[in-house]
Each structure stands twice: as C-alpha cells, then as structure tokens.
Design a protein around this motif. Structure first.
Motif, PDB file in Angstrom:
ATOM      1  N   GLU A 122      -6.323   4.242  -7.829  1.00 14.65           N
ATOM      2  CA  GLU A 122      -5.748   5.290  -8.670  1.00 14.65           C
ATOM      3  C   GLU A 122      -5.972   6.626  -7.971  1.00 14.65           C
ATOM      4  OE1 GLU A 122      -6.026   6.574 -13.367  1.00 14.65           O
ATOM      5  OE2 GLU A 122      -7.825   6.426 -12.159  1.00 14.65           O
ATOM      6  N   GLN A 123      -5.061   7.560  -8.169  1.00 13.57           N
ATOM      7  CA  GLN A 123      -5.138   8.822  -7.448  1.00 13.57           C
ATOM      8  C   GLN A 123      -6.311   9.688  -7.893  1.00 13.57           C
ATOM      9  OE1 GLN A 123      -2.825   9.213  -4.930  1.00 13.57           O
ATOM     10  NE2 GLN A 123      -4.167  10.860  -4.264  1.00 13.57           N
ATOM     11  N   GLN A 124      -6.761   9.530  -9.122  1.00 20.24           N
ATOM     12  CA  GLN A 124      -7.778  10.420  -9.687  1.00 20.24           C
ATOM     13  C   GLN A 124      -9.177  10.157  -9.139  1.00 20.24           C
ATOM     14  OE1 GLN A 124      -7.601  10.445 -13.936  1.00 20.24           O
ATOM     15  NE2 GLN A 124      -8.890  12.252 -14.169  1.00 20.24           N
ATOM     16  N   PRO A 158      -0.522   0.736 -14.786  1.00 23.67           N
ATOM     17  CA  PRO A 158      -1.421   1.152 -15.872  1.00 23.67           C
ATOM     18  C   PRO A 158      -2.274   0.039 -16.484  1.00 23.67           C
ATOM     19  CG  PRO A 158       0.786   0.820 -16.725  1.00 23.67           C
ATOM     20  CD  PRO A 158       0.861   0.528 -15.250  1.00 23.67           C
ATOM     21  N   GLY A 237       2.314  -2.283  -7.947  1.00 23.38           N
ATOM     22  CA  GLY A 237       1.829  -1.032  -7.371  1.00 23.38           C
ATOM     23  C   GLY A 237       1.595  -1.155  -5.884  1.00 23.38           C
ATOM     24  N   SER A 256      -3.451   7.746  -0.810  1.00 23.09           N
ATOM     25  CA  SER A 256      -2.393   8.108  -1.747  1.00 23.09           C
ATOM     26  C   SER A 256      -1.966   6.849  -2.489  1.00 23.09           C
ATOM     27  CB  SER A 256      -1.204   8.723  -1.003  1.00 23.09           C
ATOM     28  OG  SER A 256      -0.190   9.106  -1.907  1.00 23.09           O
ATOM     29  N   THR A 257      -1.835   6.966  -3.808  1.00 21.81           N
ATOM     30  CA  THR A 257      -1.451   5.842  -4.658  1.00 21.81           C
ATOM     31  C   THR A 257      -0.103   6.143  -5.299  1.00 21.81           C
ATOM     32  OG1 THR A 257      -3.778   5.396  -5.145  1.00 21.81           O
ATOM     33  CG2 THR A 257      -2.148   4.385  -6.593  1.00 21.81           C
ATOM     34  N   ALA A 258       0.738   5.140  -5.356  1.00 26.54           N
ATOM     35  CA  ALA A 258       2.096   5.340  -5.848  1.00 26.54           C
ATOM     36  C   ALA A 258       2.117   5.658  -7.334  1.00 26.54           C
ATOM     37  CB  ALA A 258       2.926   4.094  -5.575  1.00 26.54           C
ATOM     38  N   ALA A 259       2.894   6.684  -7.685  1.00 25.25           N
ATOM     39  CA  ALA A 259       3.204   7.001  -9.075  1.00 25.25           C
ATOM     40  C   ALA A 259       4.573   6.406  -9.402  1.00 25.25           C
ATOM     41  CB  ALA A 259       3.200   8.512  -9.282  1.00 25.25           C
ATOM     42  N   PRO A 260       4.908   6.244 -10.680  1.00 26.22           N
ATOM     43  CA  PRO A 260       6.220   5.686 -11.033  1.00 26.22           C
ATOM     44  C   PRO A 260       7.360   6.449 -10.372  1.00 26.22           C
ATOM     45  CG  PRO A 260       4.828   5.794 -12.979  1.00 26.22           C
ATOM     46  CD  PRO A 260       4.079   6.484 -11.883  1.00 26.22           C
ATOM     47  N   GLU A 262       7.938   6.752  -7.131  1.00 23.62           N
ATOM     48  CA  GLU A 262       7.622   7.265  -5.804  1.00 23.62           C
ATOM     49  C   GLU A 262       7.990   6.228  -4.742  1.00 23.62           C
ATOM     50  OE1 GLU A 262       4.104  10.337  -4.360  1.00 23.62           O
ATOM     51  OE2 GLU A 262       3.657   8.804  -5.847  1.00 23.62           O
TER      52      GLU A 262
END
Length: 359
Positions: A122-124, A158, A237, A256-260, A262
């Motif tokens: 996760e990006q956070q 998620p 993901g 870097s992690t993919a977001a919806p 991307e």
C-alpha cells in the motif's frame, strides 16, 4: 501534582512511535486530545488493532481508553515475543504493524514468530517487499542476524488477503555503528509484483522503470513476481519496489503501488523517479528508514554511534523529540554544506536484554 515519570502528549501524530518508546523505556504515557477537532474523533480501527498487537507481544501492559477514544493511558509491560498471529485488517497495510515489531522483537524473552494477515502493499506504509529487502539488511549493521520475513500470500487493497511470517531472534544488546560513508551507487535492483491481473503487467512496469534508470546506470535488474490461485489474495493489484545499492553497502529504496485506474507504465516511472530523488538526497539510508536507524542507535550500547542522513523528514524530526522525552538522549546534528547531508551522532543508552542468556 503530576508524576514526572509519566510522559504526557497530545494529538495522534506518531502514535506507534509513542507506544514503542514507552514500551522500551518502561515509562507510562498519557495521550490526550486524539483528533478532537475532527468529525469522527478518537482512535481509528487500525490504531486499536495496533494496541491489540502490543497486548500480544507484551505481558502485564495496561491500556485505558476513555469512552470517546480521545484519551489513552498506557502502562508498558514486559516484552515477551513468542509465537502468535494477528489480523491487521484492511485500513492499513501489514507494514504499519511490522515496523514496531522490528523495534520490540530483539528485546523479548523469547524469539518472535509472528504471522500477520492483511494488505501486503500500500502506498501509505512500507510494503513487505521494502521491509524484507531494505529494513532487515539494515539490522545486520547493528548486530542483529537471522531476521526473516517470508511472504506467504499477496494481498492488494482494498480487500487484502495477504499473509507474511516474521521471525526475529532475541539479542543481548545491539552494537554501535559508524555509517558515515554512503559511497557511490553501483547498481539498481527491484521486484515488480502482480496479482489477479495479466502477468504482462509486471513486465510493463519493469520496462518503464528501466527506461528511466538505465540513463544513469546500466546495471539494472528487476524481478517479476506474479501470484495466482490461493496465494494471490482477494483483490487485483500490482506494485514496484526498487533499491539502489552503493559501494559501501548502503541501500536506498522507493516504491509505488497502483491506485484504481493507474497504468503499469506510470507505476514504473513514478517509482524510478522517486528512487533517483532518494539518491540525490544522499545519506546511508533513505527517508523511510531514517527513524529505524535513529532509534536503533539510541537503544545501542553505551558508545558513540554515527550515521549520515539526507534531509531529515518531518517524521524523523518528530521522532528525535520523542526520543528526548522518553530517553533523555539528544543527537548532535552537523550539516555538510557541500553534500547537504546531516551527520547524526549520539551515545546509546546501553539497553540490554536481560532475558538473553550468556553461556
């Protein structure tokens, strides 16, 4: 009259660090005004889950939370270690829970074997890949050998569904370090993972990242790691974790992690540019690992430890203040005007794990 042994703080910032420092120092901490100005005040579910993890790791700790969740009083217990499982949920990734375990596990009464489940990337928070390839090798500089992190299942946001096994032996004490020479970058390495998507996604990430990195160094190799079936978690993901290894053994990382929505090419280029920014920032460790290095220096032996860092992040500055509150240790910071790096020096508190026998 207030008890001077109790550390009193306000707000929700650096919540994990406050609890970890209280546990290591043996000092009680009271945190007030947790998100009192927000529409939904009090502790979040992932913070409550972290406190449940602390209860599993320690024995005899006392946690008191008021009805609104805006105040917590924590009395630390003894670090046990041992074998346990923990469901990290889906609000934060497993990296949020693994980072505190790295600080506490070496000083337990027995070796720690923790099986965590939840979101792996996760990006956070730092991903399990970053912790495995960067955080754990850094521990060897402080004399901590045999720490392992095995990725059993991937879990993309998620819904998560990932699982890892963290193993850490106990030590009598850490050793002091002198990590002042960050050296020259000699190669780039990385791992691109994909789950519940086409295997070609990972290859597209690698090609995009290589297009950026090969302009600066041709020694670039990025592994692809495609998961399917029961090991692929519950959500699709993909992500990229890359590192820059120097001639003196320092490792700088970015991910870097993919977001919806991307694209894989965006993930590859973003991670590569973030890594180059870390290289430009200099230092023996990257921005994410500044706090890990600083705290390990503090709980080291009663001797001088030194490390060269790039520009200090706001989280690192906040950690230095907390270290002074809990341990009374102040770092000497010297800025090099030529390289724009910061030389951090401190004397360790001589922290010893009395549960570790000496034969």
């Amino acid at each position: 009259m207030s008890d001077p042994s109790v550390v009193r703080l306000k707000g929700c910032e650096a919540f994990r660090n406050r609890i970890v420092l209280a546990t290591l120092s043996g000092r009680r901490v009271v945190i007030d005004d947790i998100r009192i100005d927000e529409e939904n005040p009090g502790l979040r579910d992932f913070e409550a889950s972290f406190l449940r993890l602390i209860e599993k790791v320690t024995n005899g700790c006392e946690i008191q939370i008021n009805e609104t969740g805006t105040r917590i009083a924590y009395k630390p217990g003894i670090i046990l270690g041992g074998t346990f499982t923990h469901d990290c949920g889906t609000s934060r990734s497993m990296g949020y829970f693994l980072e505190p375990l790295i600080f506490l596990a070496p000083f337990g009464k027995s070796d720690m074997v923790a099986t965590l489940s939840g979101i792996s990337n996760e990006q956070q928070d730092p991903s399990v890949d970053m912790i495995r390839t960067v955080s754990l090798p850094l521990l060897k500089s402080f004399g901590l050998e045999g720490v392992e992190l095995k990725i059993l299942k991937r879990g993309a946001p998620p819904q998560g569904g990932g699982q890892v096994k963290f193993t850490c032996p106990i030590v009598r004490e850490l050793r002091n370090v002198n990590l002042m020479d960050d050296g020259q970058i000699r190669r780039f390495r990385g791992i691109a993972y994909s789950t519940r998507v086409s295997p070609q996604i990972a290859n597209r990430i690698v090609d995009a990242a290589k297009g950026v990195l090969t302009k600066f160094n041709h020694d670039v190799y990025i592994y692809t790691d495609h998961y399917k079936g029961s090991e692929s978690g519950l959500s699709p993901g993909f992500a990229l974790t890359i590192v820059a290894e120097s001639t003196t053994g320092s490792i700088l990382s970015a991910e870097s992690t993919a977001a919806p929505g991307e694209l894989p090419e965006e993930i590859g280029e973003t991670a590569a540019n973030m890594l180059l920014a870390e290289v430009l920032n200099r230092g023996f460790v990257d921005t994410t690992h500044q706090g890990l290095a600083l705290l390990l220096m503090v709980v080291g032996p009663d001797a001088i430890s030194k490390i060269r860092l790039g520009k200090l992040s706001p989280q690192s500055i906040q950690l230095l203040r907390l270290i002074k509150d809990f341990f009374g240790v102040t770092f000497k910071l010297q800025t090099d005007a030529e390289t724009m790096t910061v030389a951090c020096t401190c004397r360790g508190i001589g922290y010893k794990n009395l549960a570790k026998r000496i034969y």
